[in-house]
Design an enzyme around this catalytic site. Structure first.
Site, short mmCIF file in Angstrom:
data_model
loop_
_atom_site.label_atom_id
_atom_site.label_comp_id
_atom_site.label_asym_id
_atom_site.label_seq_id
_atom_site.Cartn_x
_atom_site.Cartn_y
_atom_site.Cartn_z
N GLU A 1 130.73 64.08 84.36
CA GLU A 1 131.04 65.32 83.63
C GLU A 1 132.22 65.10 82.70
OE1 GLU A 1 131.91 67.92 87.05
OE2 GLU A 1 134.02 67.91 86.52
N GLU B 1 126.83 63.98 100.25
CA GLU B 1 126.12 62.99 99.41
C GLU B 1 126.05 63.50 97.97
OE1 GLU B 1 122.53 61.73 101.32
OE2 GLU B 1 121.63 61.03 99.45
N LYS C 1 118.42 68.62 101.54
CA LYS C 1 118.37 68.41 100.09
C LYS C 1 118.86 69.68 99.42
CE LYS C 1 117.54 65.58 98.06
NZ LYS C 1 118.43 64.62 97.40
N LYS D 1 119.87 66.00 107.29
CA LYS D 1 120.31 66.07 105.90
C LYS D 1 119.54 67.20 105.24
CE LYS D 1 119.45 63.36 101.65
NZ LYS D 1 119.51 62.02 101.08
N HIS E 1 111.63 60.17 104.34
CA HIS E 1 110.81 61.36 104.09
C HIS E 1 109.61 61.42 105.03
CE1 HIS E 1 113.02 61.66 100.32
NE2 HIS E 1 112.24 62.59 99.82
N TYR F 1 115.22 64.79 107.50
CA TYR F 1 115.46 65.11 106.09
C TYR F 1 114.82 66.47 105.78
CZ TYR F 1 116.24 63.73 101.17
OH TYR F 1 116.67 63.63 99.87
N THR G 1 116.71 61.53 90.12
CA THR G 1 116.77 60.54 91.21
C THR G 1 115.54 59.66 91.20
OG1 THR G 1 115.72 62.09 92.71
CG2 THR G 1 118.12 62.01 92.72
N HIS H 1 108.24 69.26 94.25
CA HIS H 1 107.24 68.21 94.46
C HIS H 1 105.84 68.77 94.25
CE1 HIS H 1 109.74 65.34 97.23
NE2 HIS H 1 110.49 65.87 96.29
N ASP I 1 118.74 51.58 99.35
CA ASP I 1 117.30 51.61 99.56
C ASP I 1 116.68 50.26 99.23
OD1 ASP I 1 114.59 52.10 99.39
OD2 ASP I 1 114.80 54.03 98.39
N HIS J 1 118.58 55.21 101.32
CA HIS J 1 118.01 56.36 100.61
C HIS J 1 116.49 56.30 100.72
CE1 HIS J 1 115.80 57.08 96.80
NE2 HIS J 1 116.42 58.24 96.81
N ASN K 1 112.47 58.13 99.34
CA ASN K 1 111.59 59.03 98.59
C ASN K 1 110.32 59.18 99.42
OD1 ASN K 1 112.48 60.11 96.05
ND2 ASN K 1 112.74 58.01 95.37
N ASN L 1 123.26 57.55 96.40
CA ASN L 1 122.15 56.70 96.00
C ASN L 1 122.02 56.74 94.48
OD1 ASN L 1 121.21 59.57 96.71
ND2 ASN L 1 119.55 58.85 95.37
N ASP M 1 123.10 67.16 100.25
CA ASP M 1 122.95 66.31 99.05
C ASP M 1 122.43 67.11 97.86
OD1 ASP M 1 122.38 64.43 97.14
OD2 ASP M 1 120.71 63.50 98.22
N PRO M 2 123.35 67.62 96.99
CA PRO M 2 122.87 68.35 95.80
C PRO M 2 122.59 67.44 94.61
CG PRO M 2 125.24 68.58 96.01
CD PRO M 2 124.82 67.66 97.13
N ASN M 3 122.52 66.14 94.85
CA ASN M 3 122.19 65.18 93.78
C ASN M 3 123.09 65.30 92.55
OD1 ASN M 3 118.95 65.25 94.97
ND2 ASN M 3 119.98 63.32 94.55
#
Ligand code: GKR
Ligand code: MG
Length: 442
Positions: A261, A255, A202, A200, A363, A145, A98, A27, A308, A334, A336, A284, A230-232
């Site tokens: 794949e 998550e 990230k 949670k 967040h 989070y 995301t 970020h 969300d 979810h 941000n 999400n 949550d590894p997205n």
């Protein structure tokens, strides 16, 4: 008197953030949002907050003719008109990151929320009572989070370092955190201030095994807390199965452990993951609209849809909650980076969600202290209260603060989020790879 919208104002705004690490990079020092203010001919003000970026700002500005002049009772017709006029912009779906957004759905949510705020004020009821089957609870559980944090001193960017010295959370949230020990310290500091019962982390930052060890350390420090990682979607199915096995006594749910794949969609892969692990799985990323949701449900790909309101709309998010309640799924939200207006939105949606819901994502703890309202909601004992005495969202906008946040946005020439650019300070030439954790590069 027929209450009508006499003015619609849109403010793109910015707030301050830490160097939070995730699969998409790091970020930057600022995050951006769009704020919608609707004023009536009776001088009431309704407000909504949605993600930042000029594409959303433009749709909102172009919607003014559809909104201004309409009565409160006509708001659903207004939202329909916005969808008819701008819906085609969302036809391509969203990208792999995301924060890759559709645009029109967010603009619609901004207007919908401001209308709901006004209607709630008019009828003297909280927004939660206007949604779904009405308000279901007065207190909404929220999770803590946690993020790994990059070393902002390695950049020349204007990150905050000492904006809140009031307690350990205020201090630690602006410092680097890259080890399991650092994450446990962050969790402890967040717990001391907010009393979270769910945490949670990230993931998608370090290799999976390192993140597994961090979760084990968190579990050891907080044996009663519910934990989520949550590894997205950054792990392969094979790796996700292995880590899930290691974490089966540690996680309450997982998550987006894996995603698309080898020619299979993210929904198909998550379905295989759930079938083989029986681990409750949130997402999400692969059920972000009704078409995706239909496929996700058919495949049993998700047990906790994170609906969300910012991309489902307030009404749509609660509709997902009703579906979850009827189908025996658990619902969550979810998030941000966001201001206090979005906190009020998420909490009202969750207060209207029937059944047993999961503690919602927010967040907010990274932004706490940056208020666009005079009376932000507060997190105590891991929950936020939404009193039945609230009218509308129950918050009073601080126009000076909004104008100041708009000035920050304009002066820094901000727009949509770009975590890759910031990540390049830590790893030169860094590029996003949906299948490789951010810090794992040759
Ligand atoms: O803030 O970096 C972040 C998160 O990774 C966010 O972009 C995600 O959309 O929080 C989100 C998630 O649960 O995937
Ligand atoms: Mg997620």
């Amino acid at each position: 008197m027929n209450v009508k919208i006499s003015q619609m104002t849109v403010y793109p705004v910015a707030g301050r953030d830490s160097m939070l690490l995730n699969l998409s990079g790091a970020h930057g020092p600022f995050f951006t949002r769009n704020i919608v203010l609707l004023t009536t001919n009776t001088d009431q003000v309704g407000v909504g907050e949605v993600p930042g970026g000029t594409a959303i700002t433009e749709i909102l500005n172009q919607s003014k003719d559809l909104v201004v002049g309409s009565t409160l009772g006509e708001y659903k017709q207004v939202l329909q008109k916005m969808k008819r006029q701008f819906g085609y912009l969302d036809a391509g779906g969203r990208g792999q990151q995301t924060f890759d957004q559709r645009t029109t759905i967010h603009a619609i949510t901004g207007v919908e929320t401001a209308f709901l705020d006004l209607i709630g004020q008019y009828f003297h009821v909280p927004v939660a009572q206007l949604l779904g089957d009405g308000q279901q609870r007065e207190s909404v559980g929220v999770l803590g989070y946690l993020f790994y944090i990059g070393d902002s001193q390695k950049t020349d960017l204007p990150y905050l370092t000492d904006d809140d010295q009031s307690d350990d959370w205020g201090k630690l949230r602006r410092q680097p955190a890259t080890t399991a020990e650092d994450i446990v310290k962050l969790a402890q500091a967040a717990y001391n201030r907010y009393g979270f019962k769910t945490f949670k982390l990230k993931g998608g930052v370090f290799d999976g095994e390192t993140e597994v060890q961090t979760m084990k350390a968190l579990h050891q420090a907080f044996p009663k807390a519910k934990l989520d990682l949550d590894p997205n979607g950054g792990w392969s199915l094979k790796d996700a199965l292995h880590y899930a096995d290691e974490l089966k006594d540690v996680l309450h749910y997982i998550e987006n452990p894996c995603g698309a794949e080898d020619g299979f969609s993210g929904r198909e892969i998550l379905s295989e993951f759930q079938q083989r692990t029986h681990m409750p799985t949130a997402t999400n990323m692969v059920d972000t609209d009704w078409r995706q949701m239909a496929h996700a449900l058919e495949l049993h790909a998700v047990s906790i849809p994170l609906a969300d309101p910012h991309f489902w709309t307030m009404a749509g998010s609660v509709r997902v909650a009703q579906l979850c309640d009827a189908f025996g799924l658990n619902w969550g939200i979810h998030s941000n980076n966001h201001f206090d207006i979005s906190l009020a939105m998420a909490v009202n949606a969750a207060a209207a969600a029937p059944g047993k819901i999961f503690d919602i994502d927010t967040h907010w703890i990274w932004q706490d202290g940056q208020y666009l309202t005079k009376n932000p909601y507060e997190i105590h004992d891991g929950a936020v209260a939404v009193p039945k005495t609230n009218e509308g969202l129950g918050i009073e906008v601080n126009l000076n603060a909004i104008k100041e946040a708009n000035r920050l946005y304009v002066e820094n020439q901000l727009g949509a989020r770009d975590d890759a650019a910031t990540m390049q300070y830590l790893i030169p030439g860094w590029q996003f790879d949906p299948k490789r954790p951010a810090m794992v590069r040759k």
